[in-house]
Write an enzyme that holds these catalytic residues in place. Structure first.
Site, PDB file in Angstrom:
ATOM      1  N   HIS A 123       0.785  -1.074   0.069  1.00 36.02           N
ATOM      2  CA  HIS A 123      -0.005  -0.096   0.304  1.00 36.02           C
ATOM      3  C   HIS A 123       0.476   1.270   0.070  1.00 36.02           C
ATOM      4  CE1 HIS A 123      -2.663   3.171   1.712  1.00 36.02           C
ATOM      5  NE2 HIS A 123      -3.692   2.245   1.623  1.00 36.02           N
ATOM      6  N   ASP A 201       3.568  -4.166   8.484  1.00 29.78           N
ATOM      7  CA  ASP A 201       2.251  -3.548   8.461  1.00 29.78           C
ATOM      8  C   ASP A 201       0.848  -4.664   7.935  1.00 29.78           C
ATOM      9  OD1 ASP A 201       0.294  -2.270   6.970  1.00 29.78           O
ATOM     10  OD2 ASP A 201       0.584  -1.722   5.351  1.00 29.78           O
ATOM     11  N   GLN A 204      -4.247  -5.228   6.964  1.00 25.71           N
ATOM     12  CA  GLN A 204      -4.747  -5.956   6.669  1.00 25.71           C
ATOM     13  C   GLN A 204      -5.382  -6.979   7.076  1.00 25.71           C
ATOM     14  OE1 GLN A 204      -7.644  -5.102   4.255  1.00 25.71           O
ATOM     15  NE2 GLN A 204      -6.889  -3.107   3.586  1.00 25.71           N
ATOM     16  N   LYS A 227      -9.640  -0.601  11.032  1.00 26.63           N
ATOM     17  CA  LYS A 227      -9.835  -2.048  10.380  1.00 26.63           C
ATOM     18  C   LYS A 227      -9.778  -2.955  11.128  1.00 26.63           C
ATOM     19  CE  LYS A 227      -7.242  -0.239   6.808  1.00 26.63           C
ATOM     20  NZ  LYS A 227      -7.613  -0.075   5.355  1.00 26.63           N
ATOM     21  N   CYS A 365      -4.739   2.588  -3.600  1.00 25.58           N
ATOM     22  CA  CYS A 365      -3.494   3.060  -2.886  1.00 25.58           C
ATOM     23  C   CYS A 365      -2.284   1.964  -3.355  1.00 25.58           C
ATOM     24  CB  CYS A 365      -4.047   2.971  -1.691  1.00 25.58           C
ATOM     25  SG  CYS A 365      -4.378   4.774  -1.318  1.00 25.58           S
TER      26      CYS A 365
HETATM   27  N1  PMP Z   1      -1.822  -0.899   4.479  1.00 28.41           N
HETATM   28  C1  PMP Z   1      -2.169  -1.394   4.275  1.00 28.41           C
HETATM   29  C2  PMP Z   1      -1.952  -2.521   3.845  1.00 28.41           C
HETATM   30  C3  PMP Z   1      -3.573  -0.614   3.941  1.00 28.41           C
HETATM   31  O1  PMP Z   1      -4.537  -1.742   3.278  1.00 28.41           O
HETATM   32  C4  PMP Z   1      -4.040   0.363   4.761  1.00 28.41           C
HETATM   33  C5  PMP Z   1      -5.942   0.721   4.073  1.00 28.41           C
HETATM   34  N2  PMP Z   1      -5.910   0.725   3.449  1.00 28.41           N
HETATM   35  C6  PMP Z   1      -2.696   1.169   5.087  1.00 28.41           C
HETATM   36  C7  PMP Z   1      -1.645   0.634   5.395  1.00 28.41           C
HETATM   37  C8  PMP Z   1      -3.623   2.425   5.387  1.00 28.41           C
HETATM   38  O2  PMP Z   1      -4.119   2.996   6.444  1.00 28.41           O
HETATM   39  P1  PMP Z   1      -4.649   4.073   7.268  1.00 28.41           P
HETATM   40  O3  PMP Z   1      -4.993   4.189   6.060  1.00 28.41           O
HETATM   41  O4  PMP Z   1      -5.751   3.528   8.262  1.00 28.41           O
HETATM   42  O5  PMP Z   1      -3.667   4.149   8.368  1.00 28.41           O
END
Ligand code: PMP
Length: 411
Positions: A123, A201, A204, A227, A365
């Protein structure tokens, strides 16, 4: 595998029982954010109603209550992650903030000749902060390629590690596009064997995978409350005490300092030195209540039901003419992304919304993955949570078949 009293669970999520565009809502965008159950909403409201005061300041009763709840929440997170100490748990505003905090602090260790490794399925939140830190410091930024199935190519990772100079490996535990479960324990073993630290990270994976930081062995782990049934604006940075203690703070302000003079500032111990300013203590207690809720339903039951629903959604997608599922990882968790031949993903998601079905569409993203690796740019993503039902996946499948018929030119 679908075992879990779903009617009881759904009663805790009144948002799910509404109509959208005249149809029962089918919420399948849990990869973007999960819904918040009543106990979490109640805990947040109750705090504002009866206990609210700033934390760590003064010794009046309400402030003590707020502080006690913040620290109790930290302990809940510690237990959820099986961290050795609550001092290793830093509250942030989310995964993005957690990664940036480490990336800024880690930059002091980077120089030409050193390298940060990420993977091609990251991401942007776990890609851009490292890329920018490397650009500023002159370190190399290495993007580990994927296999044709959408797995991180561990052979390529090992080869880059063996070539030397790798300071840190930052990797997603579960891809937010492909659903690939990355064997992070193996990544840690390889990285540590070559003297590199590892940041996971877990944005997910937090609902799907066991997150035992001592078993995984990672040095840092990040996730977002929203999440995992928590409120927005709260997240966690776990850092191994020894290593976190050596890092300079990335942000400065009140609460995190011990002594401040015009000449010099000394900083608090962990974790406060990484929590400048008023922390989101209401978010923290909301997150702790959410984690308790997940433990109450059962982490294994949640993960198993989500795996079953995701597998069923994939099965339906693969059986739908004109639909291509993206990626075929050996282990998939939480989501399936797909394309419809000849149709733009935005149009598919818009038409599904007209039928009450909420899914994500776009580049998720993850442009390096979609543009540079897969070359498909945009996809539709369906991401079930444990409160979804098999009937909802059927409703999604039927709605999609209608949409595909609508957008497919008759021959
Ligand atoms: N890493 C991953 C794999 C994600 O799916 C996300 C959220 N879509 C994020 C980071 C970023 O999370 P946040 O927008 O809550 O900071």
């Amino acid at each position: 595998e679908f075992a879990l009293d779903v009617e009881r669970v759904r009663a805790d999520f009144p948002i799910l029982s509404q109509e959208v565009n005249g149809r029962p809502l089918v919420y399948l965008d849990n990869g973007a954010t999960t819904q918040v159950p009543n106990p979490v909403l109640d805990a947040v409201v109750a705090h504002y109603r009866t206990d609210n005061a700033n934390v760590h300041r003064g010794i009046h009763t309400l402030s003590e209550r707020s502080t006690a709840k913040l620290e109790a929440s930290r302990e809940v997170v510690r237990a959820f992650l099986n961290a050795a100490s609550a001092d290793e748990v830093v509250f942030t505003s989310g995964t993005t903030a957690s990664v940036n905090m480490v990336a800024y602090a880690w930059e002091a260790r980077l120089a030409p000749g050193q390298c940060v490794v990420v993977s091609a399925l990251e991401h942007h939140a776990n890609f851009v902060p490292w890329q920018q830190a490397c650009m500023r410091s002159g370190a190399e930024f290495f993007v580990c390629p994927l296999t044709a199935e959408g797995e991180v190519d561990l052979g390529a990772l090992e080869a880059r590690l063996a070539a030397g100079g790798v300071s840190l490996v930052a990797m997603a535990h579960v891809s937010n596009v492909l659903g690939t479960v990355v064997p992070v324990g193996e990544v840690v073993r390889l990285a540590h064997a070559h003297g590199a630290a590892v940041l996971v990270d877990a944005a997910q994976s937090v609902r799907h995978e066991p997150l035992d930081v001592r078993e995984i062995g990672c040095d840092f782990l990040c996730f977002s409350g929203h999440k995992v049934l928590g409120p927005t604006g709260i997240g966690v940075l776990y850092g191994k005490g020894e290593l976190l203690g050596q890092l300079a703070p990335s942000w400065y302000g009140g609460e995190m300092v011990a002594q401040v003079t015009a000449a010099l500032t000394t900083f608090e111990e962990l974790p406060l030195r990484f929590e400048p300013g008023t922390p989101n203590y209401v978010g923290a207690l909301g997150l702790a209540t959410a984690l308790d809720y997940v433990e109450g339903v059962g982490r294994k039951a949640v993960a198993a039901r989500e795996a079953a629903l995701t597998a069923y959604a994939e099965e339906r997608l693969r059986a739908t003419k004109g639909v291509q599922v993206v990626g075929s990882p050996a282990r998939r968790a939480g989501c399936v992304s797909f394309c419809v031949e000849g149709a733009h993903p935005f149009d598919i998601a818009t038409l599904l919304d007209k039928l009450g079905v909420a899914v994500r569409s776009g580049s998720q993203c993850a442009q390096p993955l979609l543009d540079e690796t897969l070359g498909i740019h945009k996809v539709v993503r369906v991401s079930p949570a444990f409160y979804n039902t098999r009937e909802e996946i059927d409703a999604f499948g039927e709605a999609l078949e209608r949409v595909v018929r609508l957008v497919t030119p008759r021959g």
